[in-house]
Design an enzyme around this catalytic site. Structure first.
Site, PDB file in Angstrom:
ATOM      1  N   SER A   1      69.324 106.476  18.954  1.00 28.17           N
ATOM      2  CA  SER A   1      68.658 107.652  19.541  1.00 28.17           C
ATOM      3  C   SER A   1      68.056 108.528  18.435  1.00 28.17           C
ATOM      4  CB  SER A   1      69.619 108.459  20.419  1.00 28.17           C
ATOM      5  OG  SER A   1      70.701 108.946  19.668  1.00 28.17           O
TER       6      SER A   1
ATOM      7  N   LYS B   1      77.942 115.818  19.127  1.00 30.48           N
ATOM      8  CA  LYS B   1      78.795 116.040  20.289  1.00 30.48           C
ATOM      9  C   LYS B   1      80.005 116.928  19.955  1.00 30.48           C
ATOM     10  CE  LYS B   1      76.473 113.738  23.265  1.00 30.48           C
ATOM     11  NZ  LYS B   1      76.059 114.225  24.567  1.00 30.48           N
TER      12      LYS B   1
HETATM   13  C1  LIG Z   1      73.928 108.781  20.660  1.00 27.51           C
HETATM   14  C2  LIG Z   1      73.414 109.857  21.560  1.00 27.51           C
HETATM   15  N1  LIG Z   1      72.153 110.311  21.407  1.00 27.51           N
HETATM   16  C3  LIG Z   1      71.644 111.273  22.187  1.00 27.51           C
HETATM   17  C4  LIG Z   1      72.400 111.844  23.212  1.00 27.51           C
HETATM   18  C5  LIG Z   1      71.773 112.883  24.103  1.00 27.51           C
HETATM   19  O1  LIG Z   1      72.290 114.178  23.903  1.00 27.51           O
HETATM   20  P1  LIG Z   1      72.419 115.213  25.090  1.00 27.51           P
HETATM   21  O2  LIG Z   1      73.541 114.711  25.977  1.00 27.51           O
HETATM   22  O3  LIG Z   1      72.752 116.520  24.461  1.00 27.51           O
HETATM   23  O4  LIG Z   1      71.130 115.237  25.840  1.00 27.51           O
HETATM   24  C6  LIG Z   1      73.718 111.413  23.395  1.00 27.51           C
HETATM   25  C7  LIG Z   1      74.543 111.983  24.463  1.00 27.51           C
HETATM   26  O5  LIG Z   1      75.540 111.399  24.874  1.00 27.51           O
HETATM   27  C8  LIG Z   1      74.243 110.400  22.558  1.00 27.51           C
HETATM   28  O6  LIG Z   1      75.501 109.938  22.700  1.00 27.51           O
END
Ligand SMILES: Cc1ncc(COP(=O)(O)O)c(C=O)c1O
Length: 315
Positions: free
Chosen positions: A275, A49
């Site tokens: 994730s 991020k």
């Molecule tokens: C821990 C985590 N994994 C995956 C994502 C997904 O990423 P994106 O927002 O670029 O799709 C986020 C987004 O907030 C996240 O905080």
């Protein structure tokens, strides 16, 4: 941004990106494709991020919509807020976060540590109920009426994609030979869209796969459900997700994702979040389907340190 002089970064912002890519050794079956994981927890706040926070701020500066003396506002439950708080701290913008007591105390404290001012929207019993995000958005919208405020509005902000394109370009530089498939879990979709754009610009033929929690597979089935994978599966189609830039959506079992996060730490030394585990489950499916001689790429989104307060790494 200029390159660091003689290896010294002019500010912590230059420490964003250029993260390592690691080939999985043990959790990949012998007869399968290579699985490469880009370790995005090497970014300053431990998450990819940081890339999008920097691009949301710098693209707005370049357009003149964010100027010195203005205050940045965003509604967020965690990682984006920490990254924005970090970027704003270095650049000297006051940062107001609309958040809630439904989110982990550590995340709220991280934003405070970077000097952010928190406006807490009270939750009902600490739960993320369906009305919570709309209430947070409303609070951010109200603040954004002040002309001295710049609301980054991440869900609708295409500058995110620009920030993640660099991640895609780094993959092209780091990986020898073709990338046959890339997969990643979708929240705002900024990461997947950014990587897809960079790969397409380089004429890569990589198959792009969007991942989501199987129990809330809105993109594949149109039905949202309950899940506990932070940051993804927002229960609607994220406005930045462009169907021209991905080939397929897959739902991944949350239990498998959590187990994979633990295996990644214990067998590969990759200490990341849920994730990230979900991304690797998706990558392993693809590796078995495509077979030896192929290269599958995914990302470890953020550090396992962010998950120590939960039950992911207990027991
Ligand atoms: C821990 C985590 N994994 C995956 C994502 C997904 O990423 P994106 O927002 O670029 O799709 C986020 C987004 O907030 C996240 O905080």
């Amino acid at each position: 941004m200029p390159l660091p002089a003689k290896g010294v970064c002019a500010s912590a912002l230059q420490a964003i990106g250029n993260t390592p890519v690691v080939r999985l050794q043990k959790i990949v079956p012998t007869i399968s494709a290579d699985v490469l994981v880009k370790l995005e927890y090497f970014n300053p706040t431990g998450s990819y991020k940081d890339r999008m926070a920097l691009s949301m701020i710098e693209e707005a500066e370049a357009r003149g919509t964010l100027r010195p003396g203005m205050t940045v506002v965003e509604y967020t439950g965690g990682s984006t807020g920490s990254s924005l708080a970090f970027v704003c701290a270095v650049k000297g913008y006051p940062f107001k976060v609309v958040s809630s007591d439904a989110f982990a105390r550590e995340k709220l404290q991280t934003m405070r540590a970077f000097g952010a001012e928190l406006m807490i929207v009270p939750s009902v019993g600490g739960q993320v109920t369906p009305d919570l995000t709309p209430r947070m958005i409303e609070a951010a919208r109200e603040l954004a009426k002040d002309p001295g405020i710049y609301w980054t509005d991440q869900l609708h902000n295409a500058d995110i994609i620009t920030g993640h394109e660099k991640l895609g370009r780094e993959l092209l530089e780091q990986i020898e030979g073709p990338i046959h498939a890339f997969c990643g879990a979708v929240g705002t979709a900024g990461m997947l869209m950014g990587v897809a754009r960079a790969l397409r610009q380089a004429n890569s033929q990589a198959r792009m796969i969007a991942l989501e929690p199987a129990s809330s597979a809105f993109l594949s089935t149109g039905k949202a459900g309950t899940h506990h994978v932070e940051g993804i599966g927002i229960g609607s189609v994220p406005p930045l997700l462009d169907s021209a830039f991905y080939d397929e959506v897959r739902g991944i079992d949350e239990g498998e994702a959590r187990q994979m996060a633990r295996r990644l730490a214990q067998e590969e030394g990759i200490f990341a979040g849920v994730s990230s585990g979900l991304n690797v489950v998706g990558a392993l499916q693809l590796a078995q389907e495509l077979g030896a001689g192929h290269t599958i790429v995914t990302v470890a989104v953020d550090t396992g340190l962010k998950y120590l307060a939960g039950d992911l790494y207990e027991g």
